[in-house]
Design an enzyme around this catalytic site. Sequence first.
Site, PDB file in Angstrom:
ATOM      1  N   LYS A   1      -3.609   8.231   3.172  1.00 56.92           N
ATOM      2  CA  LYS A   1      -4.786   7.748   3.903  1.00 56.92           C
ATOM      3  C   LYS A   1      -4.452   8.345   5.325  1.00 56.92           C
ATOM      4  CE  LYS A   1      -7.345   6.081   0.826  1.00 56.92           C
ATOM      5  NZ  LYS A   1      -8.625   6.612   0.371  1.00 56.92           N
TER       6      LYS A   1
ATOM      7  N   TYR B   1       0.684  -1.183  -0.061  1.00 54.14           N
ATOM      8  CA  TYR B   1      -0.086  -0.041  -0.086  1.00 54.14           C
ATOM      9  C   TYR B   1       0.704   1.344   0.053  1.00 54.14           C
ATOM     10  CZ  TYR B   1      -4.821   2.056   0.492  1.00 54.14           C
ATOM     11  OH  TYR B   1      -5.754   2.756   0.485  1.00 54.14           O
TER      12      TYR B   1
END
Length: 256
Positions: A162, A155
């Site tokens: 995020k 990720y």
Amino acid sequence: MSGLLAGRRVLVTGVLLDSSIAFHTARLAQEEGAEVLLTGFGRLSLVERVARRLPKPAPVIELDVTDEEHLTRLPERIGEYTDGLDGIVHSIAFAPPDALGGTFLDTPWSSVATAVEVSAYSLKSLTRSCLPLFGPRGGSVVGLTFDSTVAWPAYDWMGVAKAALESTSRYLARDVGPRGVRCNLVAAGPIRTMAATSIPGFSRFRDIWAERAPLGWDVTDPEPTGRAVVALLSDWFPRTTGEVVHVDGGVHAMGA
């Protein structure tokens, strides 16, 4: 008209395919009585076609959240269809390919900057643009995130973006709260959307959730996440803001 969102006007961003969380949120919002407007960027004809699959066709407004002119004109464009807003759904994220997939140490700042601007800063940009459209009763801004409290496989810089999104939401909650506007996020488990499957190693997320979710998890079902978004758009959370609500089958709470 009855429903959790009866009489409410909601702007939903990020609808591209009918498999997306944003599409199912828009569908559920309509079913709960909301008037829904959509935004799209790039393939507008595709977004317009998907919009016709909603219970009621919804207008589509072109919006590039990195384009100041688009943001400046957004209230005017929304005004062509409705006289204000009661809710915004932020479902926008993007990272260049070299910001994902296990090359964390080699990703250049230009790619990181793009990921942060599109995926985190845009929450502020979108909210600030639409803030004059909220009336005296205030409203609700709800964004979609993916748990950023740990480092996930592949990720990489999207995980950092995020984390920035979650911090941005808290600061927004502070600054728009006096106007009666709440700002919260929903941290969803992995859903097999076009955006998710573009992440290298997405199958590893699916495997993690299959093993660790005490409530179980279906990567093909965006509806539980959409229901949480609709609930946060409604009056049922009148004093909740700056919060991250997890809809992930319970994985975030499990140690191993």
